[in-house]
Design a protein around this motif. Structure first.
Motif, short mmCIF file in Angstrom:
data_model
loop_
_atom_site.label_atom_id
_atom_site.label_comp_id
_atom_site.label_asym_id
_atom_site.label_seq_id
_atom_site.Cartn_x
_atom_site.Cartn_y
_atom_site.Cartn_z
N PHE A 42 -11.16 -0.58 2.66
CA PHE A 42 -11.32 -1.98 2.24
C PHE A 42 -12.39 -2.57 3.14
O PHE A 42 -12.12 -2.86 4.30
CB PHE A 42 -10.01 -2.75 2.40
CG PHE A 42 -8.93 -2.28 1.46
CD1 PHE A 42 -9.00 -2.54 0.10
CD2 PHE A 42 -7.85 -1.56 1.94
CE1 PHE A 42 -8.01 -2.11 -0.76
CE2 PHE A 42 -6.85 -1.13 1.08
CZ PHE A 42 -6.93 -1.41 -0.27
N PHE B 288 -12.64 -1.38 6.81
CA PHE B 288 -11.33 -0.91 7.26
C PHE B 288 -10.89 0.30 6.45
O PHE B 288 -10.91 0.28 5.22
CB PHE B 288 -10.31 -2.05 7.11
CG PHE B 288 -8.93 -1.67 7.53
CD1 PHE B 288 -8.58 -1.69 8.87
CD2 PHE B 288 -7.98 -1.29 6.60
CE1 PHE B 288 -7.30 -1.34 9.27
CE2 PHE B 288 -6.70 -0.94 6.99
CZ PHE B 288 -6.37 -0.97 8.33
N ALA C 172 -8.08 2.32 5.05
CA ALA C 172 -6.64 2.21 4.81
C ALA C 172 -6.01 3.59 4.61
O ALA C 172 -4.85 3.80 4.93
CB ALA C 172 -6.38 1.33 3.60
N GLU D 237 8.56 -0.18 -1.93
CA GLU D 237 9.58 -0.99 -1.25
C GLU D 237 10.42 -1.80 -2.24
O GLU D 237 10.45 -3.02 -2.20
CB GLU D 237 8.90 -1.93 -0.25
CG GLU D 237 8.01 -1.16 0.73
CD GLU D 237 7.81 -1.89 2.06
OE1 GLU D 237 8.72 -2.65 2.45
OE2 GLU D 237 6.77 -1.68 2.68
N PRO E 280 5.07 2.44 9.78
CA PRO E 280 4.97 1.02 10.14
C PRO E 280 4.15 0.21 9.13
O PRO E 280 3.42 0.77 8.32
CB PRO E 280 4.30 1.05 11.52
CG PRO E 280 3.78 2.43 11.71
CD PRO E 280 4.48 3.33 10.77
N SER E 281 4.29 -1.08 9.21
CA SER E 281 3.54 -1.98 8.33
C SER E 281 2.04 -1.80 8.51
O SER E 281 1.56 -1.66 9.64
CB SER E 281 3.94 -3.43 8.65
OG SER E 281 3.25 -4.29 7.79
N GLY E 282 1.33 -1.74 7.40
CA GLY E 282 -0.12 -1.60 7.46
C GLY E 282 -0.58 -0.16 7.61
O GLY E 282 -1.77 0.11 7.75
N SER E 283 0.38 0.79 7.53
CA SER E 283 -0.01 2.18 7.75
C SER E 283 -0.64 2.83 6.52
O SER E 283 -1.16 3.93 6.60
CB SER E 283 1.21 2.99 8.21
OG SER E 283 2.24 2.89 7.24
N GLY E 284 -0.59 2.15 5.39
CA GLY E 284 -1.26 2.67 4.19
C GLY E 284 -0.32 3.23 3.14
O GLY E 284 -0.76 3.87 2.18
N LYS E 285 1.00 2.94 3.27
CA LYS E 285 1.97 3.49 2.31
C LYS E 285 1.71 2.97 0.90
O LYS E 285 1.65 3.75 -0.06
CB LYS E 285 3.41 3.11 2.73
CG LYS E 285 3.74 3.46 4.18
CD LYS E 285 5.13 3.01 4.57
CE LYS E 285 5.38 1.51 4.53
NZ LYS E 285 4.66 0.73 5.55
N SER E 286 1.57 1.64 0.78
CA SER E 286 1.31 1.07 -0.54
C SER E 286 -0.01 1.59 -1.11
O SER E 286 -0.09 1.96 -2.28
CB SER E 286 1.25 -0.45 -0.47
OG SER E 286 2.47 -0.97 -0.03
N THR E 287 -1.01 1.61 -0.27
CA THR E 287 -2.32 2.07 -0.73
C THR E 287 -2.22 3.49 -1.28
O THR E 287 -2.81 3.81 -2.32
CB THR E 287 -3.34 2.00 0.43
OG1 THR E 287 -3.29 0.69 0.99
CG2 THR E 287 -4.74 2.30 -0.06
N1 LIG Z 1 -6.89 -5.42 -1.19
C1 LIG Z 1 -7.02 -5.25 0.15
N2 LIG Z 1 -8.09 -5.78 0.79
C2 LIG Z 1 -8.26 -5.59 2.12
N3 LIG Z 1 -7.41 -4.93 2.89
C3 LIG Z 1 -6.32 -4.38 2.33
C4 LIG Z 1 -6.07 -4.52 0.93
N4 LIG Z 1 -4.92 -3.88 0.64
C5 LIG Z 1 -4.47 -3.39 1.81
N5 LIG Z 1 -5.30 -3.67 2.82
C6 LIG Z 1 -5.15 -3.25 4.22
O1 LIG Z 1 -4.93 -1.87 4.26
C7 LIG Z 1 -3.94 -1.55 5.22
C8 LIG Z 1 -2.86 -0.74 4.58
O2 LIG Z 1 -2.21 -1.55 3.64
P1 LIG Z 1 -0.91 -1.08 2.87
O3 LIG Z 1 -0.52 -2.22 2.00
O4 LIG Z 1 -1.16 0.23 2.24
O5 LIG Z 1 0.12 -0.93 4.06
P2 LIG Z 1 1.68 -0.62 3.97
O6 LIG Z 1 1.89 0.61 4.76
O7 LIG Z 1 2.10 -0.64 2.56
O8 LIG Z 1 2.27 -1.85 4.76
P3 LIG Z 1 3.57 -2.72 4.44
O9 LIG Z 1 4.73 -1.99 5.01
O10 LIG Z 1 3.31 -3.98 5.18
O11 LIG Z 1 3.66 -2.90 2.97
C9 LIG Z 1 -3.41 -2.86 5.79
O12 LIG Z 1 -3.99 -3.04 7.07
C10 LIG Z 1 -3.91 -3.90 4.85
O13 LIG Z 1 -4.26 -5.06 5.55
#
Ligand SMILES: Nc1ncnc2c1ncn2[C@@H]1O[C@H](COP(=O)(O)OP(=O)(O)OP(=O)(O)O)[C@@H](O)[C@H]1O
Ligand SMILES: [Mg+2]
Lengths: 290, 244
Positions: free
Chosen positions: B13, B16, B18, B164, B37-44
């Motif tokens: 992104f 950054f 992800a 989640e 942990p939060s922000g580790s990229g699971k959703s991505t």
């Molecule tokens: N559309 C986007 N634009 C910019 N940055 C993004 C975008 N989507 C995610 N990120 C960044 O990518 C990183 C990973 O995001 P992701 O949502 O995959 O984390 P996660 O592991 O699912 O966290 P959580 O447990 O908080 O849901 C985060 O630092 C987030 O800020």
């Protein structure tokens, strides 16, 4: 030759503001008419009618000789005049409704490219909105009626010139309303639509627009009210709508105050009805969602 | 041959990163639980699998279809992959039944009757057939999430992704959703679930995946994952979220 002979005719100062004293003879008629409307409409519009009545009473109190006879339905000529004035209602409504339908469609078609990732499409949206918004409606009406036939080598009727001009000028505002409404829908709705395999047009049609339209309904209602008022401008090219009828009657009867007061009332009642309709629709759509 | 194959998938992104060269294989019928942990990229990670996010590098293959950014590939995998979101994302203006039949009717060419029949079958499976004619906001969070699961099932996907699914729920509603998911797992559905519900993970996961800073740090079956995690980062994480 003047484009507005009737306007020039009616511009010579009528005897409106001479002297002061008690109200004229036709006030009871007027009260009676207004209270009929009051009974039929809801509380909110009822309040508005009351305010108007008060204003009217003040106005009549300041003027010595009102000539309500011109529109007194109990006399034959007054009745004919009144019917003449009301006969403009048909075109005012037809013009406004046709124009708003077209402008909503154009507005949507202009709004969608504005939401695109493609900069060329977004650019088209910006240019259209900026240009169309910059042209005064009256100017657009004159240009479409007198100019367009020469440019495009077509003949255009007064009605369609009016519809086209009103629809075009309103479409820029509709486009902005749609854009804001669509942008207010949560990104998750697109993702959910994607996850059940909907394509772009189905996503718009079944998921995004139904929600967006609920949200912009008050704004669309405002545009309809605005359109009803702006349709009066089409009188300058000879459209036989409310304002034109009033102007023509003023020329023959020479009672501008009374006739234009009726005109004000006509628009007021029309718009109160539309507002009530929009509120009813809003309420109905809200209960749909629950 | 795995049904999902990610190899060196990278997603950025802006500047950054992800997802940083992530590789993962999932076989048919496998249940994968992803944590970290939060922000580790699971959703991505899971959003790349159904192309809600388009990856920048590496290859993703789903059921033999290579996701190369083309519309054709996109349409084919959307049919195979269903998704359940943290915020449910039900269509608020449609009744429950209409939420469920929209996809089957418009994208699968089913008639209304066919779609309704399928919808009622899955609503019964998530145990709320009596709510069919209500609107989403009339339902509790747990019920809404179960509707969302039923909506995904109505498309009869090969693979279900969960991001989640219980994080937005009040504690007393978490179990009713997890129970439905356990039932699904037992039926043999291929599932990738992002969750911190470790009790659920122990019960259904074939494979645990731990992510940190856009990388898959550890992949292991639950027995070893919970008793003997190899990496320090994973030990650290488990210590924080597991009850002692
Ligand atoms: N559309 C986007 N634009 C910019 N940055 C993004 C975008 N989507 C995610 N990120 C960044 O990518 C990183 C990973 O995001 P992701 O949502 O995959 O984390 P996660 O592991 O699912 O966290 P959580 O447990 O908080 O849901 C985060 O630092 C987030 O800020
Ligand atoms: Mg997440």
């Amino acid at each position: 030759m003047s484009v507005f002979p009737h306007l020039t005719a009616s511009l010579s100062p009528p005897d409106l503001f001479r002297g002061s004293g008690s109200g004229g003879n036709a006030i009871p008629d007027c009260r009676h008419g207004a209270s009929l409307v009051l009974n039929k409409s809801g509380n909110d519009s009822g309040v508005r009618i009351l305010i108007l009545l008060a204003l009217l009473a003040t106005l009549t109190g300041c003027s010595a000789d009102w000539g309500w006879y011109v529109v007194d339905p109990s006399t034959k000529s007054g009745w004919i005049n009144l019917k003449f004035l009301l006969s403009g209602l048909y075109y005012t409504i037809l013009l406004s409704v046709t124009a708003i339908l077209i402008s909503v469609v154009i507005g949507l078609l202009v709004a969608l490219p504005g939401l695109s990732k493609n900069p060329v499409l977004r650019g088209f949206n910006r240019v259209y909105v900026e240009i169309v918004r910059a042209v005064p409606i009256l100017v657009l009406i004159l240009w479409v009626y007198y100019g367009l036939p020469q440019v495009a080598d077509i003949s255009i009727s007064v009605f369609w010139a009016g519809v086209l001009a009103l629809a075009l000028s309103d479409s820029a505002f509709e486009a902005e309303i749609f854009r804001a409404g669509i942008q207010s829908i949560d990104k998750g709705q697109y993702e959910a639509a994607h996850s059940v395999s909907l394509n772009y047009s189905d996503t718009m049609r079944f998921v995004i627009l139904p929600q967006a339209i609920r949200r912009i309904l008050p704004a669309l209602g405002n545009q309809l009210v605005y359109m009803l008022k702006m349709s009066s401008l089409v009188s300058v090219i000879g459209m036989q709508e409310l304002t034109r009828k009033a102007n023509e009657l003023v020329v023959t009867e020479y009672r501008p105050l009374e006739i234009y007061t009726i005109l004000v009332l006509e628009y007021l009642v029309l718009i109160l009805i539309v507002s009530a309709g929009v509120r009813w629709l809003e309420r109905r759509m809200q209960t749909d969602e629950r | 041959m795995p049904i999902i194959q990610l190899s060196n998938v990278t997603k950025r992104f802006g500047t950054f990163t992800a997802l940083d060269a992530v590789s993962l294989d999932v076989s048919k019928g496998e249940r994968v639980v992803v944590c970290g942990p939060s922000g580790s990229g699971k959703s991505t990670l899971i959003r790349c699998i159904n192309q809600l996010e388009v990856h920048d590098a590496g290859t993703i293959t789903v059921d033999g279809v290579m996701l190369d950014g083309s519309k054709a590939a996109l349409n084919r995998i959307r049919e195979k992959v269903g998704m359940v979101f943290q915020q449910f994302n039900l269509f608020p203006h449609l009744s429950i039944i209409d939420n469920l039949i929209l996809g089957p009717m418009r994208a699968r060419g089913k008639t209304r009757e066919e779609a309704r029949e399928i919808a009622m079958r899955y609503l019964t499976r998530v145990r709320i057939p009596e709510q069919a004619d209500k609107f989403p906001r009339q339902l509790s969070g747990g019920q809404q999430q179960r509707v969302a699961i039923a909506r995904a099932l109505c498309m009869e996907p090969e693979i279900l992704l969960f991001d989640e699914p219980t994080s937005a729920l009040d504690p007393e509603m978490i179990n009713e959703v997890l129970d439905v998911m356990v039932g699904l797992a037992e039926s043999g559905m291929t599932m990738i679930v992002v969750t911190h519900e470790m009790g659920f993970a122990r019960k259904v996961a074939d494979t645990m995946v731990f992510m940190d800073h856009g990388e898959i740090v550890e992949t292991a079956p639950p027995e070893t994952f919970f008793t003997a995690p190899k990496s320090l980062r994973c030990q650290d994480f488990l210590q924080k979220i597991l009850p002692h």
